[in-house]
Scaffold this motif. Structure first.
Motif, mmCIF file in Angstrom:
data_model
loop_
_atom_site.group_PDB
_atom_site.id
_atom_site.type_symbol
_atom_site.label_atom_id
_atom_site.label_comp_id
_atom_site.label_asym_id
_atom_site.label_seq_id
_atom_site.Cartn_x
_atom_site.Cartn_y
_atom_site.Cartn_z
ATOM 1 N N PHE A 44 38.069 41.885 22.778
ATOM 2 C CA PHE A 44 39.095 41.018 23.357
ATOM 3 C C PHE A 44 38.423 39.825 24.039
ATOM 4 N N ASP A 45 37.331 40.100 24.747
ATOM 5 C CA ASP A 45 36.585 39.017 25.417
ATOM 6 C C ASP A 45 36.098 37.995 24.399
ATOM 7 N N GLN A 46 35.570 38.507 23.280
ATOM 8 C CA GLN A 46 35.059 37.618 22.228
ATOM 9 C C GLN A 46 36.189 36.760 21.661
ATOM 10 N N ILE A 47 37.332 37.398 21.420
ATOM 11 C CA ILE A 47 38.465 36.661 20.863
ATOM 12 C C ILE A 47 38.936 35.595 21.853
ATOM 13 N N GLU A 48 38.973 35.987 23.121
ATOM 14 C CA GLU A 48 39.389 35.053 24.168
ATOM 15 C C GLU A 48 38.490 33.828 24.178
ATOM 16 N N ALA A 49 37.187 34.090 24.119
ATOM 17 C CA ALA A 49 36.217 32.991 24.126
ATOM 18 C C ALA A 49 36.379 32.131 22.876
ATOM 19 N N GLY A 141 41.675 40.040 9.991
ATOM 20 C CA GLY A 141 40.275 40.283 9.646
ATOM 21 C C GLY A 141 39.422 39.025 9.752
ATOM 22 N N PRO A 142 39.808 37.976 8.989
ATOM 23 C CA PRO A 142 39.060 36.714 9.064
ATOM 24 C C PRO A 142 39.007 36.125 10.477
ATOM 25 N N ILE A 143 40.092 36.315 11.230
ATOM 26 C CA ILE A 143 40.119 35.777 12.594
ATOM 27 C C ILE A 143 39.111 36.529 13.466
ATOM 28 N N LEU A 144 39.084 37.860 13.315
ATOM 29 C CA LEU A 144 38.112 38.663 14.058
ATOM 30 C C LEU A 144 36.690 38.270 13.682
ATOM 31 N N GLU A 145 36.478 38.010 12.390
ATOM 32 C CA GLU A 145 35.141 37.613 11.932
ATOM 33 C C GLU A 145 34.706 36.308 12.572
ATOM 34 N N SER A 146 35.639 35.341 12.637
ATOM 35 C CA SER A 146 35.254 34.059 13.199
ATOM 36 C C SER A 146 35.105 34.142 14.708
ATOM 37 N N ALA A 147 35.623 35.216 15.301
ATOM 38 C CA ALA A 147 35.480 35.386 16.747
ATOM 39 C C ALA A 147 34.151 36.051 17.122
ATOM 40 N N ARG A 148 33.483 36.624 16.122
ATOM 41 C CA ARG A 148 32.226 37.339 16.384
ATOM 42 C C ARG A 148 31.159 36.419 16.931
#
Length: 148
Positions: A44-49, A141-148
């Motif tokens: 969640f922190d990663q996505i937030e950032a 999925g792609p959104i999570l990947e780009s948030a990594r």
């Protein structure tokens, strides 16, 4: 009696792997739910950032409001990602009107965000529950990947 030490060493070889599997088993049982939920929290922190730094780009990819529910993380497991308005926003807890709600267990969510679990497979095997617009769930999925 020369064979004796050799037998002992052979016997010990299996121990480290046995111990480590025991340890991981004990860890997952012994940890209280709250600290166990920290794994999805980190994502969640990663996505937030990511939404803060490249929200507009993610809005182009997402175009929807995603509600994540980590089924075994209690209130901490609710996280709303608005990739519909402006340059995006995130909110801990429940969003107002999500277009799609995605429910999964902490470990599965972590595996999916690490690319180890395919979203479609997770859905087929019942690890991933979707309510709302199912097509939107595929964008996560792609959104999570780009948030990594």
């Amino acid at each position: 009696g020369k064979q004796h030490p050799e037998q002992v060493t052979k016997h010990c070889v299996g121990w480290p792997s046995l111990l480590s599997s025991l340890q991981s088993g004990i860890l997952s049982v012994a940890l209280p739910k709250s600290s166990y939920a920290a794994m999805s929290k980190a994502i969640f922190d990663q996505i937030e950032a990511a939404v803060k730094s490249k929200g507009a780009e993610l809005v182009k990819m997402g175009g929807a409001v995603f509600q994540l529910v980590i089924s075994d993380a209690g209130e901490d497991g609710k996280f709303c990602i608005d990739l519909k308005n402006g340059s995006g926003a995130t909110k801990r807890g429940e969003g107002d009107r999500p277009d799609v709600t995605i429910t999964m267990a902490d470990a599965d969510f972590v595996a999916m965000s690490e690319g180890k679990l395919d979203g479609m497979q997770a859905f087929m095997s019942g690890k991933l529950k979707i309510s709302g617009n199912m097509m939107l769930a595929q964008k996560l999925g792609p959104i999570l990947e780009s948030a990594r």
